[in-house]
Design a protein around this motif. Structure first.
Motif, PDB file in Angstrom:
ATOM      1  N   GLU A  36     -13.037  -6.116 -14.255  1.00 54.92           N
ATOM      2  CA  GLU A  36     -12.000  -5.309 -13.536  1.00 54.92           C
ATOM      3  C   GLU A  36     -11.008  -4.718 -14.402  1.00 54.92           C
ATOM      4  O   GLU A  36     -10.360  -3.654 -13.705  1.00 54.92           O
ATOM      5  CB  GLU A  36     -11.296  -6.918 -12.735  1.00 54.92           C
ATOM      6  N   VAL A  37     -10.692  -5.155 -15.468  1.00 54.72           N
ATOM      7  CA  VAL A  37      -9.739  -4.279 -16.363  1.00 54.72           C
ATOM      8  C   VAL A  37     -10.508  -2.743 -16.726  1.00 54.72           C
ATOM      9  O   VAL A  37      -9.754  -1.772 -16.690  1.00 54.72           O
ATOM     10  CB  VAL A  37      -9.599  -4.956 -17.656  1.00 54.72           C
ATOM     11  N   ALA A  38     -11.709  -2.712 -16.794  1.00 56.41           N
ATOM     12  CA  ALA A  38     -12.514  -1.684 -17.165  1.00 56.41           C
ATOM     13  C   ALA A  38     -12.491  -0.520 -16.017  1.00 56.41           C
ATOM     14  O   ALA A  38     -12.121   0.252 -16.069  1.00 56.41           O
ATOM     15  CB  ALA A  38     -13.804  -1.852 -17.439  1.00 56.41           C
ATOM     16  N   HIS A  39     -12.491  -1.332 -14.917  1.00 54.17           N
ATOM     17  CA  HIS A  39     -12.561  -0.465 -13.809  1.00 54.17           C
ATOM     18  C   HIS A  39     -11.084  -0.081 -13.285  1.00 54.17           C
ATOM     19  O   HIS A  39     -10.850   1.275 -12.966  1.00 54.17           O
ATOM     20  CB  HIS A  39     -12.818  -1.232 -12.439  1.00 54.17           C
ATOM     21  N   LEU A  40      -9.969  -0.822 -13.704  1.00 54.54           N
ATOM     22  CA  LEU A  40      -8.583  -0.173 -13.658  1.00 54.54           C
ATOM     23  C   LEU A  40      -8.151   0.606 -14.385  1.00 54.54           C
ATOM     24  O   LEU A  40      -7.579   1.718 -14.103  1.00 54.54           O
ATOM     25  CB  LEU A  40      -7.563  -1.516 -13.544  1.00 54.54           C
ATOM     26  N   LEU A  41      -8.483   0.539 -15.658  1.00 54.13           N
ATOM     27  CA  LEU A  41      -8.289   1.297 -16.767  1.00 54.13           C
ATOM     28  C   LEU A  41      -9.194   2.813 -17.022  1.00 54.13           C
ATOM     29  O   LEU A  41      -8.853   3.586 -17.777  1.00 54.13           O
ATOM     30  CB  LEU A  41      -8.038   0.975 -18.148  1.00 54.13           C
ATOM     31  N   ARG A  42     -10.331   2.628 -16.181  1.00 52.94           N
ATOM     32  CA  ARG A  42     -11.233   3.819 -16.225  1.00 52.94           C
ATOM     33  C   ARG A  42     -10.404   5.338 -15.910  1.00 52.94           C
ATOM     34  O   ARG A  42      -9.918   5.096 -14.959  1.00 52.94           O
ATOM     35  CB  ARG A  42     -12.630   3.669 -15.153  1.00 52.94           C
ATOM     36  N   GLY A  43     -10.737   6.089 -16.664  1.00 50.53           N
ATOM     37  CA  GLY A  43     -10.134   7.403 -16.320  1.00 50.53           C
ATOM     38  C   GLY A  43      -8.864   7.560 -17.098  1.00 50.53           C
ATOM     39  O   GLY A  43      -8.336   8.706 -16.944  1.00 50.53           O
ATOM     40  N   ARG A  46       0.445   4.170 -18.735  1.00 48.03           N
ATOM     41  CA  ARG A  46       1.476   4.011 -17.554  1.00 48.03           C
ATOM     42  C   ARG A  46       1.167   4.857 -16.348  1.00 48.03           C
ATOM     43  O   ARG A  46       1.329   4.103 -15.238  1.00 48.03           O
ATOM     44  CB  ARG A  46       2.854   4.266 -18.315  1.00 48.03           C
ATOM     45  N   GLU A  47       0.652   5.805 -16.671  1.00 49.43           N
ATOM     46  CA  GLU A  47       0.059   6.705 -15.504  1.00 49.43           C
ATOM     47  C   GLU A  47      -0.905   6.113 -14.726  1.00 49.43           C
ATOM     48  O   GLU A  47      -0.961   5.930 -13.563  1.00 49.43           O
ATOM     49  CB  GLU A  47       0.082   8.147 -16.170  1.00 49.43           C
ATOM     50  N   GLN A  48      -1.873   5.620 -15.401  1.00 45.57           N
ATOM     51  CA  GLN A  48      -3.073   4.913 -14.954  1.00 45.57           C
ATOM     52  C   GLN A  48      -2.668   3.608 -14.012  1.00 45.57           C
ATOM     53  O   GLN A  48      -3.448   3.176 -13.072  1.00 45.57           O
ATOM     54  CB  GLN A  48      -4.255   4.548 -16.003  1.00 45.57           C
ATOM     55  N   LEU A  49      -1.518   3.186 -14.437  1.00 50.17           N
ATOM     56  CA  LEU A  49      -1.041   1.891 -13.544  1.00 50.17           C
ATOM     57  C   LEU A  49       0.144   2.141 -12.636  1.00 50.17           C
ATOM     58  O   LEU A  49       0.753   1.507 -12.142  1.00 50.17           O
ATOM     59  CB  LEU A  49      -0.398   1.053 -14.766  1.00 50.17           C
ATOM     60  N   THR A  50       0.174   3.621 -12.261  1.00 52.35           N
ATOM     61  CA  THR A  50       1.040   4.010 -11.203  1.00 52.35           C
ATOM     62  C   THR A  50       0.768   3.170  -9.910  1.00 52.35           C
ATOM     63  O   THR A  50      -0.405   2.901  -9.473  1.00 52.35           O
ATOM     64  CB  THR A  50       0.761   5.345 -10.972  1.00 52.35           C
ATOM     65  N   GLY A  51       1.633   2.634  -9.385  1.00 46.78           N
ATOM     66  CA  GLY A  51       1.686   1.698  -8.152  1.00 46.78           C
ATOM     67  C   GLY A  51       1.640   0.378  -8.566  1.00 46.78           C
ATOM     68  O   GLY A  51       1.762  -0.571  -7.643  1.00 46.78           O
ATOM     69  N   PRO A  70       9.429   2.233 -15.868  1.00 48.07           N
ATOM     70  CA  PRO A  70       9.087   3.413 -14.783  1.00 48.07           C
ATOM     71  C   PRO A  70       7.955   4.176 -15.468  1.00 48.07           C
ATOM     72  O   PRO A  70       8.214   4.415 -16.717  1.00 48.07           O
ATOM     73  CB  PRO A  70      10.337   3.787 -14.484  1.00 48.07           C
ATOM     74  N   VAL A  71       7.324   4.766 -14.681  1.00 49.71           N
ATOM     75  CA  VAL A  71       6.439   6.045 -15.301  1.00 49.71           C
ATOM     76  C   VAL A  71       7.333   7.179 -15.869  1.00 49.71           C
ATOM     77  O   VAL A  71       8.380   7.664 -15.262  1.00 49.71           O
ATOM     78  CB  VAL A  71       5.634   6.739 -14.109  1.00 49.71           C
TER      79      VAL A  71
END
Length: 201
Positions: free
Chosen positions: A5-12, A52-57, A73-74
């Motif tokens: 799940e982490v790999a999917h979340l941080l992919r990109g 941090r950008e990848q974790l927007t939201g 914050p971003v």
């Protein structure tokens, strides 16, 4: 949350990161040894903006100052003293992900930057060598000797258990690296003698 799940979340995100903590130990051993409330991910400070950008939201908090969480914050650059970031999908959810922030230092003479152990700057290595044998193309896993070094500072019962299980399967080069690192951080760390016993024929 699990490593996939982490790999999917941080992919990109486009930057390196490593599964760390208890999950790194389990992945190295190839089996689940205990329950995990969350998952630790080692990241490098220069790459924090992309992550941090990848974790927007997500609801993301920095331990700033250490021991106190405040929203991150971003777009905000974190102070260098911040080494822990806690993340959850929403403000009412449980914490799912902890980013452990480490620094890089110049290797000198045009060499690639090195990872530096934040508790003792004498311990450093090429950051590309942080990936352990349990790494895959989808997700890197922190090298077991580096994870044990982190666990060696005031080890809890679960850290001692992790050490016992992993020490027996460390190859000689990883064992030597850990012994040398422990001798720098603690004059007489009990794990050093245990590692030597394991290495004896």
């Amino acid at each position: 949350m699990n490593p996939d799940e982490v790999a999917h979340l941080l992919r990109g995100a486009g930057v390196p990161w490593w599964i760390a903590g208890g999950w790194a130990i389990d992945l190295h051993l190839g089996r689940r040894t205990r329950a995990h409330d969350d998952i630790d991910v080692l990241v490098l400070r220069p790459h924090l903006p992309q992550l941090r950008e990848q974790l927007t939201g997500w609801d993301v908090h920095a331990a700033d100052p250490p021991g106190t969480l405040r929203p991150w914050p971003v777009g905000e650059e974190l102070p260098r003293g911040v080494h822990d970031v806690w993340c959850r999908p929403t403000s009412t959810a449980d914490w799912r992900l902890q980013l452990m922030v480490d620094d890089l230092v110049d290797a000198g003479a045009g060499g690639e930057q090195e990872w530096v152990y934040r508790r003792d700057a004498r311990i450093r290595r090429a950051w590309r060598t942080l990936s352990g044998p349990a790494s895959t193309a989808q997700r890197a896993v922190l090298a077991p000797e580096v994870q044990l070094l982190y666990k060696s500072a005031g080890p809890r019962a679960k850290d001692e258990a992790d050490f016992v299980q992993v020490a027996e399967v460390l190859d000689s080069s990883r064992r030597v690296w850990l012994i040398e690192a422990l001798r720098l951080t603690t004059a007489q760390h009990p794990w050093v003698d245990q590692l030597r016993v394991i290495a004896s024929p």
